[in-house]
Design an enzyme around this catalytic site. Sequence first.
Site, PDB file in Angstrom:
ATOM      1  N   CYS A 194      -2.980  -2.699  -2.765  1.00 37.24           N
ATOM      2  CA  CYS A 194      -3.238  -3.074  -4.163  1.00 37.24           C
ATOM      3  C   CYS A 194      -4.701  -2.832  -4.490  1.00 37.24           C
ATOM      4  CB  CYS A 194      -2.805  -4.507  -4.437  1.00 37.24           C
ATOM      5  SG  CYS A 194      -3.308  -5.716  -3.204  1.00 37.24           S
ATOM      6  N   SER A 195      -5.504  -3.872  -4.597  1.00 33.59           N
ATOM      7  CA  SER A 195      -6.890  -3.658  -5.022  1.00 33.59           C
ATOM      8  C   SER A 195      -7.825  -4.697  -4.427  1.00 33.59           C
ATOM      9  CB  SER A 195      -6.962  -3.709  -6.548  1.00 33.59           C
ATOM     10  OG  SER A 195      -6.432  -4.956  -6.985  1.00 33.59           O
ATOM     11  N   CYS A 196      -7.536  -5.190  -3.226  1.00 32.15           N
ATOM     12  CA  CYS A 196      -8.377  -6.216  -2.604  1.00 32.15           C
ATOM     13  C   CYS A 196      -9.801  -5.707  -2.464  1.00 32.15           C
ATOM     14  CB  CYS A 196      -7.801  -6.621  -1.253  1.00 32.15           C
ATOM     15  SG  CYS A 196      -6.160  -7.348  -1.435  1.00 32.15           S
ATOM     16  N   CYS A 217      -8.025  -0.452  -0.412  1.00 34.90           N
ATOM     17  CA  CYS A 217      -6.909  -1.374  -0.250  1.00 34.90           C
ATOM     18  C   CYS A 217      -5.678  -0.545  -0.565  1.00 34.90           C
ATOM     19  CB  CYS A 217      -6.988  -2.576  -1.191  1.00 34.90           C
ATOM     20  SG  CYS A 217      -5.525  -3.615  -1.034  1.00 34.90           S
TER      21      CYS A 217
HETATM   22 FE    FE Z   1      -5.214  -5.444  -2.382  1.00 34.45          FE
END
Ligand code: FE
Length: 205
Positions: A111-113, A108
Amino acid sequence: MPHDSHDHPHSLLPSDPALRVKALETLLTDKGLIDPAALDEIIDTYENKVGPQNGARVVARMWTDPAFRSAMLDDPMPKLIEMGLYGRQGEHMVIVENTEDTHNMVVCTLCSCYPWPLLGIPPGWYKSDAYRARAVREPRKVLAEFGVTLDEGVKVRVWDSTAEVRYLVVPRRPVGTEGMSEDELAGLVTRDSMIGCGLAREPGA
Ligand code: FE
């Protein structure tokens, strides 16, 4: 006050994250903003019920059941809902399969999906700036650092997760696993292999 004195070696304020979380939780509970029972349930869910073992079950079944495999590659959502593997951060899953000539890898960049219902909470490195930037810029180098060296001819496809779409990689089924049960096969499927930063374990390894 002892904690105002600079020569005092220890701070009396909570220093480690666990204490800080506890203090925050107490404050929010006292103010009636959270219900501790609901919080315990969420923590229990992500500590004990949700994790890479869920994704591993899906992969093992895809390896052994051709009808299930093609349904999952087509649109996994009906089956995932049926299996109870549906929830927050996994509303729109896309499943990509590694083949002889294509290796898939998930990041991602924003961000951190991450697909929580299938893999649990993302590892620290997945959220790091370095991984997020380098996975798209130099995926082969990143893979090599994870111990994955691909043949020259193998194409690397990097999938960028979004708030809407999350990906699960189906690693290649290791050779010599023909007689293994679905449960045994699931034991070979690592978290990293389902992000595309690893391969499935060899049997007996
Ligand atoms: Fe994300």
